[in-house]
Design a protein around this motif. Sequence first.
Motif, PDB file in Angstrom:
ATOM      1  N   UNK A   1       3.521   3.331  -8.875  1.00  0.00           N
ATOM      2  CA  UNK A   1       2.893   2.132  -9.445  1.00  0.00           C
ATOM      3  C   UNK A   1       2.398   1.190  -8.366  1.00  0.00           C
ATOM      4  N   UNK A   2       3.201   0.988  -7.314  1.00  0.00           N
ATOM      5  CA  UNK A   2       2.768   0.098  -6.233  1.00  0.00           C
ATOM      6  C   UNK A   2       1.566   0.695  -5.513  1.00  0.00           C
ATOM      7  N   UNK A   3       1.594   2.004  -5.276  1.00  0.00           N
ATOM      8  CA  UNK A   3       0.452   2.660  -4.635  1.00  0.00           C
ATOM      9  C   UNK A   3      -0.802   2.525  -5.487  1.00  0.00           C
ATOM     10  N   UNK A   4      -0.657   2.734  -6.792  1.00  0.00           N
ATOM     11  CA  UNK A   4      -1.802   2.603  -7.697  1.00  0.00           C
ATOM     12  C   UNK A   4      -2.357   1.185  -7.667  1.00  0.00           C
ATOM     13  N   UNK A   5      -1.489   0.189  -7.692  1.00  0.00           N
ATOM     14  CA  UNK A   5      -1.953  -1.189  -7.700  1.00  0.00           C
ATOM     15  C   UNK A   5      -2.666  -1.572  -6.418  1.00  0.00           C
ATOM     16  N   UNK A   6      -2.096  -1.174  -5.253  1.00  0.00           N
ATOM     17  CA  UNK A   6      -2.714  -1.529  -3.971  1.00  0.00           C
ATOM     18  C   UNK A   6      -4.054  -0.824  -3.817  1.00  0.00           C
ATOM     19  N   UNK A   7      -4.091   0.482  -4.110  1.00  0.00           N
ATOM     20  CA  UNK A   7      -5.343   1.224  -3.947  1.00  0.00           C
ATOM     21  C   UNK A   7      -6.407   0.746  -4.925  1.00  0.00           C
TER      22      UNK A   7
ATOM     23  N   UNK B   1     -10.231   4.831  -4.302  1.00  0.00           N
ATOM     24  CA  UNK B   1     -10.310   5.340  -5.679  1.00  0.00           C
ATOM     25  C   UNK B   1      -9.609   6.685  -5.820  1.00  0.00           C
ATOM     26  N   UNK B   2      -9.743   7.544  -4.793  1.00  0.00           N
ATOM     27  CA  UNK B   2      -9.055   8.831  -4.842  1.00  0.00           C
ATOM     28  C   UNK B   2      -7.544   8.651  -4.855  1.00  0.00           C
ATOM     29  N   UNK B   3      -7.036   7.746  -4.014  1.00  0.00           N
ATOM     30  CA  UNK B   3      -5.594   7.464  -4.013  1.00  0.00           C
ATOM     31  C   UNK B   3      -5.156   6.881  -5.344  1.00  0.00           C
ATOM     32  N   UNK B   4      -5.975   5.993  -5.902  1.00  0.00           N
ATOM     33  CA  UNK B   4      -5.627   5.380  -7.193  1.00  0.00           C
ATOM     34  C   UNK B   4      -5.505   6.427  -8.292  1.00  0.00           C
ATOM     35  N   UNK B   5      -6.486   7.350  -8.369  1.00  0.00           N
ATOM     36  CA  UNK B   5      -6.462   8.333  -9.440  1.00  0.00           C
ATOM     37  C   UNK B   5      -5.322   9.325  -9.288  1.00  0.00           C
TER      38      UNK B   5
END
Length: 1343
Positions: free
Chosen positions: A1043-1049, A1153-1157
Motif C-alpha cells: 500500500x505504501x509503495x502504491x501510494x508513493x508511486x 506507473x509501472x510500480x504503481x500497477x
Amino acid sequence: MVINKLDTPVELKLENTDESGQYECLNILPNVPTALPLSRVYDRLWARPLELSLNFCDQPIQWEHVLCKGEVSNGIKQCDPIQGAGIYRFCVCVQRENYPTKEEVAAELDLDIDTFATLPGHAIYILPPLIIKSLIPIELMYYVKNTDISGSLKAGKEANIHAADVTKDFEIGINLENFEKCQELTIPPKTYNYFVRLRIYDKKNRRLDLGVRIITGKSGNVKLSISAPYWLLNKSGLPLIFKQEGSKTDAAGQFEEHEIARSVTPLLFSYYEKDEPNLVCIRLGKRHHGAEALPQWCNKISLENGSGTRQLHVVQRHTNRPDWVYNIGYQITKGIGKFADTKIITIAPRYEIDNQSHHKLAIAQKYLINNGNSENTFLTTLPKSKLPYHWPRMDLDQLLCIRIMDIPTCQWSGGFCVDKSKSFHVNMRDSEGRCLLLKVEIILQGPTFFIVLADAETMPPPFRLDNLSPIPVKFYQTEITDDRLQTLLRPNTSVLYAWDEPILEPSLSLQIPGGMTATYNLNKLGEGTQLNYENYIYLAATHTFNRPVSSDRELVLDSTTENHIIFKRKEKDKRSQMWRMTSDGMLEHYGSMPPSEPAKSRPRGLVLDILDIAPQPTEIVPLILRKADERRKSTQTWKFTDDGRLMSQAGPMCVQVLGGVNLLKDGAIAVLGPSPNFVPKLPDSPSYPCPVPAHMLVSRQKLRPGSGCLSVQVIMDGPIRVLQIADRRHTEVVVKSVSCDMNDWEVYDMADRPSNPNDEETKYTASHLEVTMSLKGGLGISLINDVPEELVYIKLNNIFLEVLKTPALTTLEINVAGVQVDNQMFGAQRPVVLFVTQTQQREGPDNTPALYISAHKLPSGKWNAEIYKHLIITTKRLTIQVEERLLWKLMPFFGYKSDTNHDMAKVDDDTQQVISAGSTVQAKRYYFGMLKLKTGRVTLSMVTASKLSPDLLAVKNSLSMHLIAFEEAKVDLDQFLMNHPFETSSFLLNEIMTHYTEELKSQAAKILGSVDFLGNPLGFVNDVTEGLSGLIKDGNVGGLFKNVTHGVSNTAAKMTGALSDGLTTISMDDKHNKTREDLRQVESGQGSSHVLAGIKGLGYGIYGGLTGIVTQSYSGAKEKGIGGFFKGAGKGLVGTVTKPVAGVLDFTSGMANAVRDTSRVSSRVHPPRVRDPRVNPGAQGLISSYSGALARAQWLLYSLNNNDYSEYIISLEYLGYGENNLMAMVSSHSFRILKQKSKVSEEMLFVKLKDIVKAEFKVVFDDSGQSTGNETQTRRLSEKIYLTLTMKADVSRSRDTSVKRPQIRCERINIAKKVCQQINYARNLFDDETHTLIQTELKDNSC
C-alpha cells in the motif's frame, strides 16, 4: 466545377485558345455548382456579373498552375463599367480536389509526365472581396473612408462590398442610431484572424466599443464581423438605466426616454472606464415614480458568467414611506458559434404571473389583504395572459394571495411562497364556505420564477374528505382561527380540499358539533384518533308523533325543577329532555349532569326512578329523578319491549300517562302503572298479548343518528390522499381490491354509502399476468451512435426479474448481481467505465445485489398521470472511471445537440421560456408514495484529453465545462428521498440532478484532494491508512509495504505527468504533443506497457528537442512566410529545452506507473473488459454482428500497425499447415502472414493491398509421394495447395521467369479458396475507396 458565392448570377465566357475569337457563355447561378463541359475545360475563362452593365474581368481565370491535392490559389479580378465610373471586384479561389494528380496518373500508366497537360479536377469559387456581417441586434450604417462605399445593414444580415480594394489599406467606419461619431478602423491587407475594438460615440459623446473580427480567408477575400461585447436585454417591464461601476456617467446609448419607459431593443454595452472595475450597476428610471423619487444604484454585477438577483431601491425624498423595492434577476449567456464574441445579459423580473386558467384573477400581497387595502392595490390578470410581479412591500411578508374575480363571493386565498420550484393547489372559499381550487405551478427558468395558474380540473386535487357517517362533521386547518374557513361536511358527502393556508402546519382538525375535536396529519397513512360523541335519546310518547299538527303532538319525557317527570313538547337540544341508557340499564338524565367533553369522565347524573319506596302491582306511582342507588336497582333499571313499552324491572309495570289517552297532552304527569293483561290461551292455539293502549306506548328517539363512535383514516385513491370518516359500528367496510403488500393502499368503499347515478362502476377484467425470469448468464447492451461506432458495452450479470400484473396493480422487482460498463473506444486509458467495487477480505462477502429496482404501479384512471406506490433503486459500492472523450461522445447519443449556428431570432428566448412554463401544466405527472434512490460509496476517477476532435470540442465548448483529472476520489452520497411527489418528469429529474450536484459539491474536498496535478495526496493518505489498518487488525506486513509503495508511486506518477504536460504545452508544437500523447496511451494495469511508454517518451523528447528548431522553422515559413519562419524558430528554441526535460519526466512517470500497477492490492485491481471492442465498420459504414474472433484479430492488427485505427480487420484465417501455426490476416490496407510463437505473433510476410493485382490458389502434385493402398488418400498426400499473390512488379516483369511470386502453402483447398476470396474482396474495396472522390469544401471562414 464553378461555384458562385456572389449575390448575383455570373456570366462565364469560355474562349477558345486558338485565337479564333470563338467563345461560349454560361450563366452561373448563386450557390449552384456548375460543371464545365469537358470539351471546354482548357478554354480561357472570363467572368462578369450578369445583371450589371460591366465588361468581363481584366484578366482570365487561371487554374492549371494548381497541381497538388487540396492546394488553393486566389486572386482579385476587376470588371470595368461599360459606361460611366465604378469598378466591380471579385475574388477567384481555385482549389484542387482529391482527383489523382498528373504525377500519379503518369506513374500509374507508365507514361512520360511531359506528354500531357494538367488534368482538370478543380473547384473555382467566385466570391465578393469584402463582406460585412452584422452580429448586433440593431441596424447599423457602414462606410469606407475616402470612398463612395456606404450602406445600411439589418440585424443579423451581411453585405457584399464589391467596390472595395482589399489589396490595399482601407478604413472602415460604423454608425448606429444615436451614435453618429466613429473613430475609423484601418484594415491592412492579408490580416488573418484578428479581433480589434472600434470606438463609436453617442450624442452625449459617451463611448461604446464594438468588436470587429477580421478574417482573410484562403480565397483572398476579407470578412468583417461587427459585434458588441455585451447585449443588455431588459425583460423586466421596468425602465432601467445601466452604468459601469465607479463611473460618473451612464452607459452610452441611454437618453431621457429610457428614464420613462423600458427599451424594447437590447442595449449595446462595453466597459468605457479603464481605471474602474469591470462591473455594472443598475437603477430604476427617474421618471417611474415621479420627481420626488430618488432611484438608487444596485449592488455591482459582474458580466462574465452565472446568474443572480438584485434589488432596486427607490427612496421617497420628503416622506418616511419605506423604499420601493423591485426584485430583478439576471442571467449571463455566452454566445456560441458566430456570436462567440458576445455575451447576452437578460434582465428579467424575478417573478412573473402566467394565468393559464379560464378565470379572471386578482393578485395581491398578503399584508394588503390583512390591512383591508387589497381592493386598491391588487393586480388583475386576464385568462391566458401574463404579467411581471414585484412585491409592493419588501419589508413585510412575501406571500402571494389570489382570488377568482369571476365569482363575486370568492374570498382571498391563503398566502403562499413563490421562491422555490414546486406545484400545489391553492384553496379559496365562497360566501357559503365551499372550496374553490386552482392549480399553481412555480417553475424557475433562467432568473425568473414563473408562477403558472391553471384550472384545478387539469390535475387531481391533493386531498378529498369523505364523510360516510350519518352526522355532519366540521373540518378546518388546525392553526386557522377564521370562522369562515371552518366548514361543516354534511353526512354522506365528499369535498375536494387543499390547504387554506399553505404556510401553516399540514394538519387538519375535525370536530363534531357538541362533540370532541381531533387533529390528523394527512401525510401519514393509516387510522387516526376516533371521534366520539354523546348520542342521547328522547323518551317519546309514540302515539303523539302520529297526530296531526297541534300543540299536543311530539311529546317527550321532561323534568321539572322539583325533578318530577312530565310530558312536554319536544324541543331541539333541550338538556332536560335528553336521556342516556347506561350499560346496566339505568336511564341517566342529561340535564342533571355538568357539560363536559364526551371523551372525558364526568360525574354521574340523576336517574329515572319512582316516587314510592317500592311499586304496587295494581297502583299508579309518579316518576321522579333520584341518585343512582344500588339498593333501588329494581326501580332504577328499565328496558324497552318489542311491543313499544318502557318497562320497569320491579314488575309488570310500564311508563304511561296519568288519566289515560285523553289526558296525553303537554304537561301531563308521567307515572309507572300496571301493564295490560294477556288474552287467555285457547286449546291448541298460541297466546298473544292484548293490544297496548296508546297512552302506554313510550319509545326512544336518538338525538343524532349513528353509534356515537366514528373511525377516521387516511387512505390513497390514486394520487389523492383521502380522509375518510365512517361510523365504526354501523358501517360495513367493503374492500374492493386488496394486495398482500398494499395494506395502506387499499381501495375502500362503504356498504351503506348512497350510490351516485353519475358514478361509473369500474369493471375489471379477469386478466392476471405473472412473470418470473432468471438470467444466469446476464444481459449485454451495446450503445452505438450514428457514426456508427460502439461507445460502451453494458453487462448485467445474474438477473432475476419478477413481474406481477393485475387490473388493480403492477409490480416489478429486478435483482442484478453484477454490473459492468466497458469503454469500447479504441485507445481508451480506462477500459472499464463502471464496475462494482471489490470489498476487502476482512469485510467479508457482500451478497447484496449490485442493482435492485422495486416498483409498484397502480391504475391511474382518468388522470394524465402515472401512479406508483413506490419506486426504489439501490446500488452497491461502485467505481466510476470517466474518460473525457467518451463523455463528449455520449452527450449527443443521449440527445444533447451543440447548435453552433445560432441566429438572431434564437437569442431572445423569453417567449420560449413562457411557453415551456405554461406547457408543464398539461404535461404528464408522476405520483410516488415514496421515491427512493440510494447509492453506496462511489469511487470516482476522471481522465482528461489533451486534444479533442473538432466535433467533440464543439460539444465541450457549447457546455462551457472544464474538466480536471483526478483519481479514486471516494465519495459518499446521501440517498434521494421524496414522499408523495406529484410532478412532471422534468421536475423530478431536475430535483434528482440538483440533489446529487449538491452532494458532489459537499464532497469537493475529497475530489480536490485526488486531483492529478497535486499528486493525489488523499489517495496516498488512503493507501497508508489501509496498510496500517491491515497491519493492526491482521498483522499483514506485506500489505502495508504494497500500500505504501502504491501510494508513493502513484503520487510520483501524477506529479511528474502533470509537470510533463505543462512543459509540452510551453513548447507550442501541436504535432509533437499529439505524437507524445499517442505514445503515452496505455491501458491502466499494464506495467510493462508503462515502462515501454516511458522509454519511448524519453527518446521522443530528446529527438524533438534536437530537431524541433529545424522542423518548426520550416513549417512556419511554409504557412506564413518569413514571419512564420522566425516564429517557428523561436518555438523550436524553446522546445530544445522543454522537450528533453518533458521526455525525462515522461520516463519517470512511466516507471512510477509501472510500480504503481504492480503494487496494486487485489481489492483494487480493476476488472478487464467483458469482451474486446467490436470491429470498426467497413467500407459500407455498417455495424456487423459481434464476433469475438474478429475482435481479437482487430486487437492483433492494431498491435502490428502501431494503433492506426483507420485500418480495420476483414478476416483472420488459420492456414493449418505444419507446426508453425501460420495465419493469414486480411485488412483494409494490407495482407499479412503471421506465425504464432508462445502467445506472440511474428510477422512473416507483409504486402500492401495497392501492390496486389490478384490472389489465386493452385494445386501441385508431388510424384515422390508413396502409395498407401488407398487411391484417394494417396492423391491427397501427394497434392500441395499454394496461395499465390500476383504483384504489380510481377505484371511489369511477366516475361521474366526468374521473378517468383509470393506463395503460401495451405493445408486444405477450402482454406486457400476462402483466403483468396477475402484478399480479392479487400483489394476491390481498397480500389473503390482509392478512386472515390471525397468532396471537400473550401474551409474558409470568410465565405
